[in-house]
Design a protein around this motif. Structure first.
Motif, PDB file in Angstrom:
ATOM      1  N   GLY A  81       3.538 -29.184   9.073  1.00 23.14           N
ATOM      2  CA  GLY A  81       4.742 -29.958   8.803  1.00 23.14           C
ATOM      3  C   GLY A  81       5.858 -29.676   9.792  1.00 23.14           C
ATOM      4  O   GLY A  81       6.517 -30.598  10.290  1.00 23.14           O
ATOM      5  N   LEU A  82       6.079 -28.406  10.100  1.00 17.30           N
ATOM      6  CA  LEU A  82       7.128 -28.048  11.049  1.00 17.30           C
ATOM      7  C   LEU A  82       6.795 -28.568  12.449  1.00 17.30           C
ATOM      8  O   LEU A  82       7.678 -29.038  13.172  1.00 17.30           O
ATOM      9  N   ASP A  83       5.524 -28.503  12.819  1.00 17.46           N
ATOM     10  CA  ASP A  83       5.121 -29.062  14.110  1.00 17.46           C
ATOM     11  C   ASP A  83       5.388 -30.563  14.173  1.00 17.46           C
ATOM     12  O   ASP A  83       5.672 -31.109  15.248  1.00 17.46           O
ATOM     13  N   ALA A  84       5.295 -31.234  13.012  1.00 19.68           N
ATOM     14  CA  ALA A  84       5.484 -32.687  12.963  1.00 19.68           C
ATOM     15  C   ALA A  84       6.946 -33.089  12.813  1.00 19.68           C
ATOM     16  O   ALA A  84       7.246 -34.282  12.750  1.00 19.68           O
ATOM     17  N   GLY A  85       7.846 -32.117  12.739  1.00 18.15           N
ATOM     18  CA  GLY A  85       9.267 -32.438  12.683  1.00 18.15           C
ATOM     19  C   GLY A  85       9.948 -32.164  11.361  1.00 18.15           C
ATOM     20  O   GLY A  85      11.138 -32.459  11.200  1.00 18.15           O
ATOM     21  N   LEU A  86       9.220 -31.602  10.398  1.00 19.19           N
ATOM     22  CA  LEU A  86       9.853 -31.193   9.151  1.00 19.19           C
ATOM     23  C   LEU A  86      10.885 -30.108   9.456  1.00 19.19           C
ATOM     24  O   LEU A  86      10.602 -29.166  10.205  1.00 19.19           O
ATOM     25  N   THR A  87      12.084 -30.254   8.923  1.00 20.53           N
ATOM     26  CA  THR A  87      13.099 -29.232   9.169  1.00 20.53           C
ATOM     27  C   THR A  87      12.925 -28.075   8.190  1.00 20.53           C
ATOM     28  O   THR A  87      12.270 -28.214   7.149  1.00 20.53           O
ATOM     29  N   ILE A  88      13.524 -26.968   8.510  1.00 22.96           N
ATOM     30  CA  ILE A  88      13.484 -25.815   7.600  1.00 22.96           C
ATOM     31  C   ILE A  88      14.130 -26.176   6.264  1.00 22.96           C
ATOM     32  O   ILE A  88      13.626 -25.811   5.200  1.00 22.96           O
ATOM     33  N   SER A  89      15.224 -26.906   6.311  1.00 22.35           N
ATOM     34  CA  SER A  89      15.896 -27.321   5.081  1.00 22.35           C
ATOM     35  C   SER A  89      14.995 -28.200   4.226  1.00 22.35           C
ATOM     36  O   SER A  89      14.929 -28.038   2.999  1.00 22.35           O
ATOM     37  N   GLU A  90      14.284 -29.136   4.850  1.00 25.35           N
ATOM     38  CA  GLU A  90      13.384 -30.012   4.094  1.00 25.35           C
ATOM     39  C   GLU A  90      12.236 -29.220   3.484  1.00 25.35           C
ATOM     40  O   GLU A  90      11.846 -29.455   2.335  1.00 25.35           O
ATOM     41  N   ARG A 116       8.179 -16.194   6.138  1.00 30.72           N
ATOM     42  CA  ARG A 116       7.277 -15.536   7.090  1.00 30.72           C
ATOM     43  C   ARG A 116       6.835 -16.496   8.185  1.00 30.72           C
ATOM     44  O   ARG A 116       6.760 -16.109   9.370  1.00 30.72           O
ATOM     45  N   VAL A 117       6.547 -17.739   7.805  1.00 28.29           N
ATOM     46  CA  VAL A 117       6.138 -18.737   8.796  1.00 28.29           C
ATOM     47  C   VAL A 117       7.264 -18.990   9.788  1.00 28.29           C
ATOM     48  O   VAL A 117       7.041 -19.023  11.008  1.00 28.29           O
ATOM     49  N   ALA A 118       8.478 -19.185   9.275  1.00 32.49           N
ATOM     50  CA  ALA A 118       9.617 -19.469  10.149  1.00 32.49           C
ATOM     51  C   ALA A 118       9.876 -18.320  11.107  1.00 32.49           C
ATOM     52  O   ALA A 118      10.150 -18.530  12.307  1.00 32.49           O
ATOM     53  N   GLU A 119       9.768 -17.086  10.616  1.00 34.85           N
ATOM     54  CA  GLU A 119      10.002 -15.923  11.470  1.00 34.85           C
ATOM     55  C   GLU A 119       8.907 -15.794  12.526  1.00 34.85           C
ATOM     56  O   GLU A 119       9.188 -15.489  13.699  1.00 34.85           O
ATOM     57  N   ALA A 120       7.666 -16.018  12.123  1.00 28.80           N
ATOM     58  CA  ALA A 120       6.557 -15.922  13.083  1.00 28.80           C
ATOM     59  C   ALA A 120       6.692 -16.981  14.170  1.00 28.80           C
ATOM     60  O   ALA A 120       6.423 -16.718  15.349  1.00 28.80           O
ATOM     61  N   ARG A 121       7.113 -18.175  13.800  1.00 23.63           N
ATOM     62  CA  ARG A 121       7.299 -19.228  14.788  1.00 23.63           C
ATOM     63  C   ARG A 121       8.443 -18.883  15.735  1.00 23.63           C
ATOM     64  O   ARG A 121       8.355 -19.130  16.948  1.00 23.63           O
ATOM     65  N   GLY A 125       8.668 -18.195  19.986  1.00 22.02           N
ATOM     66  CA  GLY A 125       9.555 -19.002  20.803  1.00 22.02           C
ATOM     67  C   GLY A 125       9.705 -20.436  20.351  1.00 22.02           C
ATOM     68  O   GLY A 125      10.242 -21.270  21.082  1.00 22.02           O
ATOM     69  N   ILE A 126       9.247 -20.735  19.138  1.00 25.34           N
ATOM     70  CA  ILE A 126       9.361 -22.093  18.609  1.00 25.34           C
ATOM     71  C   ILE A 126      10.706 -22.241  17.913  1.00 25.34           C
ATOM     72  O   ILE A 126      11.035 -21.462  17.012  1.00 25.34           O
ATOM     73  N   GLN A 127      11.480 -23.216  18.307  1.00 28.57           N
ATOM     74  CA  GLN A 127      12.793 -23.444  17.730  1.00 28.57           C
ATOM     75  C   GLN A 127      12.718 -24.626  16.740  1.00 28.57           C
ATOM     76  O   GLN A 127      12.794 -25.775  17.126  1.00 28.57           O
ATOM     77  N   ASP A 128      12.512 -24.308  15.490  1.00 28.84           N
ATOM     78  CA  ASP A 128      12.455 -25.357  14.460  1.00 28.84           C
ATOM     79  C   ASP A 128      13.857 -25.816  14.092  1.00 28.84           C
ATOM     80  O   ASP A 128      14.796 -25.007  14.009  1.00 28.84           O
ATOM     81  N   ALA A 129      13.997 -27.112  13.884  1.00 27.34           N
ATOM     82  CA  ALA A 129      15.303 -27.644  13.487  1.00 27.34           C
ATOM     83  C   ALA A 129      15.687 -27.108  12.115  1.00 27.34           C
ATOM     84  O   ALA A 129      14.880 -27.165  11.179  1.00 27.34           O
TER      85      ALA A 129
END
Length: 263
Positions: A81-90, A116-121, A125-129
């Protein structure tokens, strides 16, 4: 809350009845079939697409994994989902909302997995919106109850009422004030996404078929198409959730058959 006897004998053609059946009661309104959900009253823009976006496809997979406490699948679907553009808030909002359907323990565990997923990303070096918080103030007191009742009625097509609510009126107050009020008034996740999440979670949960049928109908009422719902079912199957896909397929087919039989 499930009442399969009522579900088998309900009158076709009313989404309010389906919503009532999801709580084990019979709807009393005779005008539910005439109810419409005006686009301007929705909390989200409606898409005319016949296919789910990549982001939308990930939502029911996240929900199904959360509902079954399958952490490896949850990890994979959150990344999808995050790769597809899902934001952390969503993503957070999906997992918060689903406590109402799968319980606080699963919601809390899933939120921990998202952390854990957000921290690992981030470490990769992945910057999730980050996304955004709700943009409007959530009402309180009587205004909150009124807003929740209005949201519930829009989704169901008519006021939801029946013997169970007469027997225990407080349960509908909780539904209207909290689920359809506190949660559905939060506009950082659109209603289509909320229904995709709910259907995914219910499909993964045995024994809640009446609720699943009612939310299939609600999904179409908030603008999701039959083609998109069939794509949701296929996504569950492709993800290895055969039982969830079967339950979702049966729920959709039943809802469509009832709709076809309306006078």
């Amino acid at each position: 809350m499930t009442n399969t006897t009522h579900a088998r004998h309900c009158k076709p053609g009313t989404l309010a009845a389906a919503f009532a059946l999801s709580l084990g009661l019979a709807a009393t309104s005779s005008h539910a079939a005439q109810g419409t959900l005006e686009p301007q009253t929705m909390t989200t823009e409606q898409s005319a697409s016949e296919t789910l976006s990549a982001k939308q496809q990930a939502i029911p997979l996240i929900a199904a994994a959360m509902a079954t406490s399958d952490m490896p699948k949850l990890n994979a679907s959150l990344n999808q989902g995050l790769d597809a553009g899902l934001t952390i808030s969503e993503a957070k909002e999906i997992l918060v909302q689903l406590y109402a359907y799968a319980g606080f323990p699963r919601s809390l565990n899933a939120l921990g997995e998202l952390m854990r997923v957000a921290e690992a990303r981030k470490q990769r070096g992945i910057q999730d919106a980050p996304g955004r918080e709700p943009s409007r103030v959530i009402p309180t007191g009587d205004e909150l109850l009124a807003a929740g009742k209005a949201n519930q009625t829009r989704i169901a097509g008519a006021p939801v009422q029946g013997p169970l609510f007469d027997f225990a009126p407080v349960i509908n107050q909780y539904l209207q004030a909290h689920l359809f009020g506190d949660i559905f008034e939060r506009d950082n996740l659109d209603w289509q996404s909320r229904e995709l999440a709910t259907v995914g979670a219910l499909a993964a949960t045995p024994g809640v078929e009446p609720q699943l049928r009612s939310h299939m109908a609600a999904s179409m009422r908030v603008g999701l198409t039959v083609s998109q719902l069939r794509q949701l079912i296929q996504a569950l199957a492709d993800n290895g959730d055969a039982d969830a896909a079967r339950r979702a397929r049966e729920a959709l087919d039943t809802q469509l058959a009832e709709a076809a039989g309306r006078p």
